[in-house]
Design an enzyme around this catalytic site. Structure first.
Site, PDB file in Angstrom:
ATOM      1  CG  HIS A 136      -1.695  -1.133   1.509  1.00 51.86           C
ATOM      2  ND1 HIS A 136      -1.356  -1.891   2.834  1.00 51.86           N
ATOM      3  CD2 HIS A 136      -2.450  -1.734   1.004  1.00 51.86           C
ATOM      4  CE1 HIS A 136      -2.307  -2.913   2.893  1.00 51.86           C
ATOM      5  NE2 HIS A 136      -2.886  -2.894   1.685  1.00 51.86           N
ATOM      6  CG  HIS A 138       0.967   3.055   5.065  1.00 51.20           C
ATOM      7  ND1 HIS A 138       0.628   2.478   6.151  1.00 51.20           N
ATOM      8  CD2 HIS A 138       0.777   1.844   4.165  1.00 51.20           C
ATOM      9  CE1 HIS A 138       0.108   1.159   6.293  1.00 51.20           C
ATOM     10  NE2 HIS A 138       0.184   0.908   4.829  1.00 51.20           N
ATOM     11  CG  HIS A 153      -4.114   2.010   3.720  1.00 55.72           C
ATOM     12  ND1 HIS A 153      -4.815   0.972   3.129  1.00 55.72           N
ATOM     13  CD2 HIS A 153      -3.044   1.296   4.592  1.00 55.72           C
ATOM     14  CE1 HIS A 153      -4.300  -0.271   3.387  1.00 55.72           C
ATOM     15  NE2 HIS A 153      -3.349  -0.053   4.355  1.00 55.72           N
ATOM     16  CG  HIS A 161      -8.440  -1.387   2.421  1.00 48.91           C
ATOM     17  ND1 HIS A 161      -7.222  -0.993   1.821  1.00 48.91           N
ATOM     18  CD2 HIS A 161      -8.323  -2.877   2.241  1.00 48.91           C
ATOM     19  CE1 HIS A 161      -6.602  -1.869   1.565  1.00 48.91           C
ATOM     20  NE2 HIS A 161      -7.079  -3.068   1.697  1.00 48.91           N
ATOM     21  CG  HIS A 164      -7.506   3.914   0.825  1.00 47.68           C
ATOM     22  ND1 HIS A 164      -7.324   2.709   1.771  1.00 47.68           N
ATOM     23  CD2 HIS A 164      -8.487   4.601   1.455  1.00 47.68           C
ATOM     24  CE1 HIS A 164      -8.085   2.981   2.786  1.00 47.68           C
ATOM     25  NE2 HIS A 164      -8.919   3.811   2.508  1.00 47.68           N
ATOM     26  CG  ASP A 167      -6.063   0.628  -0.979  1.00 48.06           C
ATOM     27  OD1 ASP A 167      -4.988   0.765  -0.193  1.00 48.06           O
ATOM     28  OD2 ASP A 167      -7.192   0.561  -0.714  1.00 48.06           O
ATOM     29  CG  HIS A 203       1.132  -4.555   4.828  1.00 54.85           C
ATOM     30  ND1 HIS A 203       0.976  -4.469   6.155  1.00 54.85           N
ATOM     31  CD2 HIS A 203       0.969  -3.418   4.248  1.00 54.85           C
ATOM     32  CE1 HIS A 203       0.618  -3.242   6.293  1.00 54.85           C
ATOM     33  NE2 HIS A 203       0.645  -2.824   5.212  1.00 54.85           N
ATOM     34  NE  ARG A 226       1.704  -0.304   9.425  1.00 54.29           N
ATOM     35  CZ  ARG A 226       1.418   1.168   9.423  1.00 54.29           C
ATOM     36  NH1 ARG A 226       2.082   2.155   9.428  1.00 54.29           N
ATOM     37  NH2 ARG A 226       0.130   1.178   9.630  1.00 54.29           N
TER      38      ARG A 226
HETATM   39 CU   LIG Z   1      -0.459  -1.043   4.415  1.00 57.53          CU
HETATM   40 ZN   LIG Z   2      -6.313   0.852   1.511  1.00 56.06          ZN
END
Ligand SMILES: [Cu+2]
Ligand SMILES: [Zn+2]
Length: 262
Positions: A136, A138, A153, A161, A164, A167, A203, A226
């Site tokens: 993602h 952030h 995010h 989500h 976003h 994403d 992730h 993360r």
């Molecule tokens: Cu993330």
């Molecule tokens: Zn997201």
């Protein structure tokens, strides 16, 4: 007047000045007004092709005004490139996968879709039971506490989500690596919602894409720890062009070896 100026410098710092963005906008705005006036005065003299050409120029000028392009020193003024040098989170336990690599961005100015290329390594090579890994964008380019300080995010439009702009969904690991392109993203390197200076986060787990049936699913896809992250920064075309060449030669080699084994 001289007294005020001296006082300003000594007590308040440098005198205020117009930002580079304002300097760029003024000639664009003037040109747009002149062109618009020209069109309205000279309509009878112009054929359809000339009218279309002028309309396109006016539209492009407005785009330049609205979606300000970052200033780059690259030779091609219509493309912006960015890079993100992925490093393991400084807060990550030593027994977790140490993911490194590069995420590259390319976008045509002013209307082009952003293209992204992911080249990551350091995942477990044994992927028999592995699921995809979520990636993602952030909110903050703040790595002061590893990837944990990049916040949630990036969500400029206040949506759930996985809508976003950063994403990117799930990525399958092959031989410990992710090597993938994405072009169907709504994130942009231009304008007030530019992702420049924000963070990419890799992730540990799969993104449930908002289907998890809980609050976390609609915020971050329950993608877990993360592992690694980086800050997106503007760059020249060299990295992208090199990655494209490497990709092409890898594909060629793969085709050749498939032909040999066939
Ligand atoms: Cu993330
Ligand atoms: Zn997201």
């Amino acid at each position: 007047m001289g007294h005020i100026s001296t006082r300003w410098k000594s007590e308040l710092g440098p005198e205020p000045c117009r930002s580079p963005a304002v300097h760029r906008m003024l000639p664009v705005l003037s040109a747009t007004i002149i062109l618009s006036a020209f069109v309205s005065c000279a309509t009878v003299e112009l054929n359809g092709e000339q009218m279309n050409d002028i309309q396109k120029k006016v539209s492009d000028l407005w785009h330049r005004l609205i979606y300000l392009k970052p200033v780059t020193s690259g030779s091609d003024d219509h493309i912006v490139y960015a890079t993100c040098q992925v490093q393991p989170s400084s807060t990550l336990e030593a027994n977790k996968p140490q993911v490194t690599g590069q995420v590259l961005f390319k976008q045509l100015y002013p209307d082009g879709k952003m293209e992204v290329f992911f080249d990551l390594q350091g995942f477990p090579a044994d992927t028999r039971n592995a699921t995809g890994r979520a990636i993602h964008i952030h909110n903050f380019g703040d790595l002061s506490n590893g990837c944990d300080s990049t916040s949630s995010h990036y969500n400029p439009h206040g949506v759930a989500h996985p809508l976003h702009p950063g994403d990117f969904g799930n990525f399958l690991v092959k031989d410990g690596k992710i090597r993938k392109s994405r072009s169907n993203v709504s994130a942009s390197l231009f304008g007030p919602h530019s992702v420049l200076g924000r963070a990419i986060v890799v992730h540990e787990q799969e993104d449930d894409l908002g289907k998890g049936g809980n609050k976390g699913s609609l915020e971050h896809g329950n993608a877990g720890k993360r592992l690694a992250c980086c800050v997106i920064g503007i760059c020249g075309p060299e990295l992208w062009n090199k990655a494209a060449m490497d990709n092409a030669s890898r594909k060629k080699k793969r085709r050749e070896s498939e032909c040999k084994t066939a």
